[in-house]
Design a protein around this motif. Structure first.
Motif, mmCIF file in Angstrom:
data_model
loop_
_atom_site.group_PDB
_atom_site.id
_atom_site.type_symbol
_atom_site.label_atom_id
_atom_site.label_comp_id
_atom_site.label_asym_id
_atom_site.label_seq_id
_atom_site.Cartn_x
_atom_site.Cartn_y
_atom_site.Cartn_z
ATOM 1 N N GLU A 130 44.262 44.061 38.900
ATOM 2 C CA GLU A 130 43.292 43.665 39.921
ATOM 3 C C GLU A 130 41.887 43.671 39.326
ATOM 4 O O GLU A 130 41.524 44.573 38.580
ATOM 5 C CB GLU A 130 43.316 44.639 41.098
ATOM 6 N N LYS A 131 41.124 42.644 39.658
ATOM 7 C CA LYS A 131 39.714 42.614 39.293
ATOM 8 C C LYS A 131 38.929 42.284 40.553
ATOM 9 O O LYS A 131 39.167 41.260 41.188
ATOM 10 C CB LYS A 131 39.438 41.576 38.199
ATOM 11 N N LYS A 303 32.133 36.826 37.814
ATOM 12 C CA LYS A 303 32.104 37.191 36.392
ATOM 13 C C LYS A 303 30.751 36.833 35.770
ATOM 14 O O LYS A 303 30.248 37.536 34.877
ATOM 15 C CB LYS A 303 33.249 36.522 35.632
ATOM 16 N N GLU A 314 35.219 45.860 38.891
ATOM 17 C CA GLU A 314 36.190 46.873 38.473
ATOM 18 C C GLU A 314 37.507 46.194 38.150
ATOM 19 O O GLU A 314 37.979 45.341 38.904
ATOM 20 C CB GLU A 314 36.395 47.917 39.574
ATOM 21 N N THR A 315 38.080 46.552 37.025
ATOM 22 C CA THR A 315 39.364 45.998 36.610
ATOM 23 C C THR A 315 40.391 47.122 36.559
ATOM 24 O O THR A 315 40.155 48.155 35.927
ATOM 25 C CB THR A 315 39.266 45.336 35.223
ATOM 26 N N LYS A 316 41.500 46.914 37.254
ATOM 27 C CA LYS A 316 42.584 47.897 37.242
ATOM 28 C C LYS A 316 43.818 47.263 36.619
ATOM 29 O O LYS A 316 44.216 46.159 37.003
ATOM 30 C CB LYS A 316 42.923 48.358 38.671
ATOM 31 N N THR A 317 44.387 47.953 35.664
ATOM 32 C CA THR A 317 45.658 47.519 35.089
ATOM 33 C C THR A 317 46.719 48.544 35.457
ATOM 34 O O THR A 317 46.414 49.733 35.636
ATOM 35 C CB THR A 317 45.562 47.384 33.558
#
Length: 452
Positions: A130-131, A303, A314-317
């Motif tokens: 998620e970004k 971006k 915020e970027t979630k992997t």
């Protein structure tokens, strides 16, 4: 070409969901040794585009793309084959099976839809993560776009903290939460204020220009996208991608600040400072009688705003094991959000029924260019929506059959065949009316857009 790409994605997604939904009925029926006479994608009134009999089942594709069906022997369903019901019940017929087996057969389709939606969301979380823009990172508040946001008594610079007591973590959640919600809390100049969502808010949203975009956005810098040929500033030295950072010596950070300053400078000349790449340039400009420069505003993607230092995304992997609870949470929020919308549709005072759409509306949510992530994200949403819709206690839907079967299991009394036949007819009338209404709304909106 754009319509073709959208339509192709819609048909592909719909076909996948229909086939898997019907497999959800077909597999338990076969496991319980119930005869399945037909398995169809789309409806085959009068003729089929394709059909082939394998064993006791005819597999085919109909020409009416309104769904699909499996025809199970000894059951009053979409085919309305009542002749079969006049004979003595046979061991391979649906009506001869125990109630618990019939219940599993009828629930099979919606179970597959829910499982499919969950699995897709899990895979999306795993593959893409998620970004997003955290709501807390919008430190200077939101940008009120038009009268729709103003109807919520919002002002540019407000921060939406929570809706119906639930904290907003992602900025892009705000519009849908306000649409589904009833009360919300904002922060304005350090003070928290509770407000109500107008009962007819959805009605106002539906009546709004469908091309107007979101009614709430994060605040944007004043980035020039183009200079009008009719603008007095055509030869001023302004260029596309220039970012206005001062007006008459007054620093500005956002477009709305610049707009307010230019409104006070109608019909005058002033100097502005623009940022052009790594350079800064001072330019004299003419403000017209409407308080504008005669330029277009570029709405940059998040971006680019992050690159310019306006917001931190915020970027979630997720590992596969981490993606499982994340996918489950996404599925649950999708389902509960859809239920909230449905409740508002059935409340005439909200006007939400005006936004009910059919095939055109559903098809339009697919992007104009192929995106694997977008396709599966929309398919997951439609799968969960289809599962819930089929659970509604309307006789022609799976939910109607489930209600009658549960009644039999609780009371020990099985509804008569005539009762089931009439109930099925009533269900068809209800569904047909909803289908006509929803697609009629689409046609009206389409004609309205053509006549503007």
């Amino acid at each position: 070409m754009e319509i073709f790409i959208k339509a192709s994605q819609f048909i592909l997604s719909l076909s996948l969901l229909i086939v898997l939904h019907e497999l959800g009925h077909f597999i338990p029926a076969k496991l319980f040794k119930t005869k399945v006479e037909k398995f169809y994608l789309f409806f085959d009134y009068k003729f089929s585009l394709f059909k082939k009999k394998v064993g006791e089942t005819v597999y085919g594709i109909g020409w009416i793309p309104l769904g699909g069906y499996v025809k199970i022997a000894g059951m009053i369903d979409e085919s309305m084959d009542t002749e079969q019901m006049k004979g003595e019940p046979q061991p391979w017929e649906f009506r001869s099976k125990p109630a618990w087996q019939r219940l599993i057969i009828m629930l099979g389709g919606v179970i597959v839809n829910f499982i499919l939606g969950i699995l897709i969301y899990i895979c999306l979380m795993w593959a893409y993560g998620e970004k997003y823009l955290p709501n807390e990172n919008v430190v200077d508040g939101l940008w009120v776009q038009d009268q729709l946001a103003e109807s919520l008594a919002l002002k540019t610079g407000d921060k939406v903290i929570s809706v119906d007591g639930v904290k907003i973590n992602k900025f892009n959640q705000i519009p849908i939460e306000l649409i589904n919600g009833e009360r919300f809390v904002i922060e304005r100049n350090g003070e928290k204020i509770e407000k109500e969502v107008p009962v007819n808010f959805i009605s106002m949203l539906v009546d709004r220009d469908r091309d107007a975009g979101s009614f709430i956005l994060p605040r944007y810098p004043f980035v020039i996208s183009s200079i009008s040929d009719k603008s007095a500033n055509k030869n001023s030295g302004l260029q596309p991608k220039d970012i206005i950072i001062t007006i008459g010596g007054t620093p500005i950070k956002y477009f709305d600040e610049g707009k307010d300053i230019f409104a006070k400078l109608k019909g005058t000349k002033t100097t502005i400072e623009v940022k052009r790449g790594e350079e800064k340039k001072t330019i004299e400009v003419q403000v017209n009688d409407e308080g504008k420069l005669g330029v277009g505003l570029a709405q940059l993607p998040l971006k680019d705003l992050e690159r310019l230092g306006y917001y931190s995304l915020e970027t979630k992997t997720y590992s596969f094991t981490e993606a499982i609870p994340a996918g489950l949470n996404k599925s649950w929020s999708t389902l509960t959000g859809y239920i909230k919308q449905l409740k508002k549709i059935f409340n005439p005072s909200t006007g939400a029924y005006k936004g009910l759409g059919g095939f055109i509306s559903i098809g339009s949510i697919f992007p104009a260019e192929w995106s694997t992530q977008a396709f599966w994200n929309i398919t997951a949403f439609l799968s969960i929506m289809l599962g819930f819709m089929n659970l509604l206690p309307i006789p022609a839907l799976d939910g109607g059959h489930v209600v009658f079967t549960l009644w039999e299991m609780i009371t020990g009394k099985k509804p008569g065949d005539k009762f089931l036949e009439y109930a099925q007819l009533l269900g068809f009338v209800i569904l047909l009316a909803l289908l006509i209404f929803a697609n009629g709304n689409d046609v009206v909106r389409l004609i309205s857009s053509w006549t503007k």
